[in-house]
Design an enzyme around this catalytic site. Structure first.
Site, PDB file in Angstrom:
ATOM      1  N   THR A  12       5.110 128.288  44.670  1.00 45.84           N
ATOM      2  CA  THR A  12       4.178 128.617  45.755  1.00 45.84           C
ATOM      3  C   THR A  12       2.961 129.363  45.237  1.00 45.84           C
ATOM      4  O   THR A  12       1.836 129.125  45.674  1.00 45.84           O
ATOM      5  CB  THR A  12       4.891 129.509  46.800  1.00 45.84           C
ATOM      6  OG1 THR A  12       5.929 128.745  47.386  1.00 45.84           O
ATOM      7  CG2 THR A  12       3.943 129.976  47.877  1.00 45.84           C
ATOM      8  N   SER A  54       9.816 124.897  42.274  1.00 47.27           N
ATOM      9  CA  SER A  54      11.003 125.288  41.498  1.00 47.27           C
ATOM     10  C   SER A  54      12.278 124.607  41.965  1.00 47.27           C
ATOM     11  O   SER A  54      13.307 124.683  41.294  1.00 47.27           O
ATOM     12  CB  SER A  54      11.172 126.805  41.473  1.00 47.27           C
ATOM     13  OG  SER A  54      11.707 127.287  42.661  1.00 47.27           O
ATOM     14  N   THR A  85       9.869 130.682  43.812  1.00 45.54           N
ATOM     15  CA  THR A  85      10.892 131.693  44.104  1.00 45.54           C
ATOM     16  C   THR A  85      12.273 131.078  44.350  1.00 45.54           C
ATOM     17  O   THR A  85      13.285 131.759  44.227  1.00 45.54           O
ATOM     18  CB  THR A  85      10.507 132.533  45.328  1.00 45.54           C
ATOM     19  OG1 THR A  85      10.373 131.671  46.462  1.00 45.54           O
ATOM     20  CG2 THR A  85       9.216 133.294  45.091  1.00 45.54           C
ATOM     21  N   ASP A  86      12.310 129.780  44.702  1.00 47.24           N
ATOM     22  CA  ASP A  86      13.586 129.211  45.162  1.00 47.24           C
ATOM     23  C   ASP A  86      14.682 129.228  44.091  1.00 47.24           C
ATOM     24  O   ASP A  86      15.841 129.491  44.399  1.00 47.24           O
ATOM     25  CB  ASP A  86      13.367 127.781  45.679  1.00 47.24           C
ATOM     26  CG  ASP A  86      12.555 127.777  46.971  1.00 47.24           C
ATOM     27  OD1 ASP A  86      12.404 128.859  47.582  1.00 47.24           O
ATOM     28  OD2 ASP A  86      12.061 126.703  47.360  1.00 47.24           O
TER      29      ASP A  86
HETATM   30  N1  ASP Z   1       9.429 125.995  47.119  1.00 40.81           N
HETATM   31  C1  ASP Z   1       8.745 127.022  46.382  1.00 40.81           C
HETATM   32  C2  ASP Z   1       9.271 127.021  44.961  1.00 40.81           C
HETATM   33  O1  ASP Z   1      10.328 127.533  44.729  1.00 40.81           O
HETATM   34  C3  ASP Z   1       8.930 128.341  47.037  1.00 40.81           C
HETATM   35  C4  ASP Z   1       8.233 129.507  46.368  1.00 40.81           C
HETATM   36  O2  ASP Z   1       7.731 129.451  45.272  1.00 40.81           O
HETATM   37  O3  ASP Z   1       8.186 130.582  47.012  1.00 40.81           O
HETATM   38  O4  ASP Z   1       8.644 126.520  44.089  1.00 40.81           O
END
Ligand code: ASP
Length: 333
Positions: A12, A54, A85-86
Site C-alpha cells: 500500500t 504483499s 502490511t498483509d
Molecule cells: N494489500 C496490501 C499489501 O499487503 C496492504 C498494505 O500494504 O497495507 O500489500
C-alpha cells in the site's frame, strides 16, 4: 551521516489508485519527492527490488531480499525495507532467521494508506524507520509501525484498517519512537556472535486451523504434499480424539512419513501448554510432536522453512526448533 539502503518491495505504501483498486505503482520521482522532507538526517540510496502487493509475497522473495542485503551489507549502516502490511509479519519473521546477528538495524515497514495520499501513515512510518536505522548498538530485524519497534519474530498484524495495525505478541515492544527520539525499553544490542546469512528455505509448510467438525483425513493430503504442518488447535493446545474424528492415528502416520508436526494455538496471547489437559497430553506423550510455547504462528512457519533446509532427523530438528533465535521463544520447558 549514516548511509541507509531503502529496499522497495511494493505494498500500500507504494500504491496508487487504479480502476481495479490500489496497486503498487508510485513513480521514482514521486517517491524521491516524498522522501526529501523525512530523511534530512541520513543519506538514503534506493533499491527497487519488487513491486508487488504483499499478498503475492513468496519465500523466493525473502531469498531475494536477503541476497540483496548480503551483497551490499558492508556498504550501509542500516537497511529499511518497505513492504505491504498483509504478509509483513511473515517476512519480518523469515528475515529474522535468514539474517542472524546483523549488528546493525534491518527494519521493515509499510503503511495502511499510500504515501501519495494527503492523509497517510506512510510518512511517519518511513521517518521513524530511517531514524531507527541510524541508531547505534542495534542488532536484529525489526518491524516499525505507528511509532512502535517490534522484534521481527514477535510481530502480528492485528488490525486490517487502523494505523496501529501491528502488535508485539508475548514480548514487549522493544522501543518507541517519539518524533526524533528513540526510547528503548529492551536491550537490543544482541549478542556478539558473528553475522550469519541463510538463503536456503524449504517452503513446504502447511498451517492447519482446527474447527469443530474437521475430519482427520485432511492430514493424508498434507503429509503427501508438505514436510511440516503447524496445527493451530484451541486454548493451550489439544488434539481431538473423539470417535470418527480421531486425529491421533493420523499423527502416527505423520511421524512415519517424517512430517514435522507443531501444535500451536489459535489464541493470540500467552501461547501453548499442550500437556496441561488430557487432550494434549495423550498426543504429546505418544508421538514425536513439537509445540509452539510462546512463539507466534508467523515465526513458527518461517522457522520451520528455515530448519527444513538444515535438519535431517527429528532429534536435531527438535533441538534447533527449541533454540531461541532473536528472542522468538522464551518459555520452553
Ligand atoms: N494489500 C496490501 C499489501 O499487503 C496492504 C498494505 O500494504 O497495507 O500489500
Amino acid at each position: 551521516m549514516k548511509r541507509i539502503l531503502l529496499i522497495l518491495t511494493g505494498g500500500t505504501i507504494a500504491s496508487v489508485e487504479t480502476e481495479q483498486g490500489l496497486r503498487p505503482g508510485i513513480s521514482e520521482e514521486e517517491l524521491r519527492e516524498s522522501l526529501s522532507g523525512i530523511t534530512d538526517f541520513c543519506q538514503v540510496e534506493i533499491l527497487s527490488l519488487l513491486n508487488v502487493d504483499s499478498t503475492n509475497i513468496q519465500p523466493e522473495h525473502w531469498q531475494m531480499i536477503v541476497q540483496a542485503i548480503e551483497k551490499r551489507f558492508d556498504c550501509y549502516d542500516g537497511f529499511v525495507i518497505t513492504h505491504g502490511t498483509d504478509t509483513m509479519a511473515y517476512t519480518a519473521a523469515a528475515l529474522s532467521y535468514m539474517i542472524q546477528n546483523p549488528h546493525k538495524p534491518v527494519v521493515i515497514t509499510g503503511a495502511q494508506k499510500p504515501l501519495v495520499k494527503t492523509v497517510t501513515d506512510a510518512r511517519k512510518n518511513l521517518r521513524d524507520s530511517f531514524r531507527f536505522a541510524c541508531e547505534e548498538n542495534v542488532n536484529g530485524v525489526f518491524l516499525i509501525f505507528n511509532g512502535e519497534v517490534i522484534l521481527g519474530t514477535r510481530a502480528r498484524k492485528v488490525r486490517s484498517k487502523s494505523f496501529n495495525a501491528f502488535d508485539s505478541i508475548n514480548y514487549p515492544i522493544v522501543a518507541f519512537i517519539d518524533n526524533d527520539r528513540v526510547i528503548r525499553y529492551v536491550d537490543i544490542s544482541g549478542d556478539s556472535g558473528p553475522t550469519s546469512f541463510y538463503s536456503h528455505l524449504v517452503p513446504k509448510v502447511f498451517l492447519l486451523k482446527l474447527v469443530p467438525g474437521i475430519t482427520p483425513d485432511i492430514l493424508d493430503y498434507i503429509s503427501d504434499h508438505y514436510e511440516a504442518v503447524v496445527i493451530e488447535s484451541y486454548g493451550v493446545g489439544g488434539i481431538p480424539f473423539a470417535d470418527e474424528r480421531n486425529f491421533l492415528e493420523k499423527l502416527e502416520c505423520l511421524n512415519r512419513k517424517k512430517c514435522i508436526v507443531v501444535i500451536a494455538t489459535q489464541v493470540m496471547l500467552e501461547g501453548s501448554d499442550v500437556e496441561l489437559y488430557e487432550v494434549g497430553f495423550r498426543a504429546m506423550s505418544r508421538y514425536h510432536l513439537l509445540q509452539a510455547y510462546d512463539m507466534t504462528t508467523e515465526a513458527i512457519v518461517a522457522k520451520l522453512m528455515w530448519l527444513l533446509g538444515k535438519c535431517n532427523d527429528f532429534e536435531s530438528f527438535q533441538k534447533e526448533f527449541y533454540t531461541p533465535v532473536s528472542c522468538d521463544l522464551l518459555r520452553c520447558e
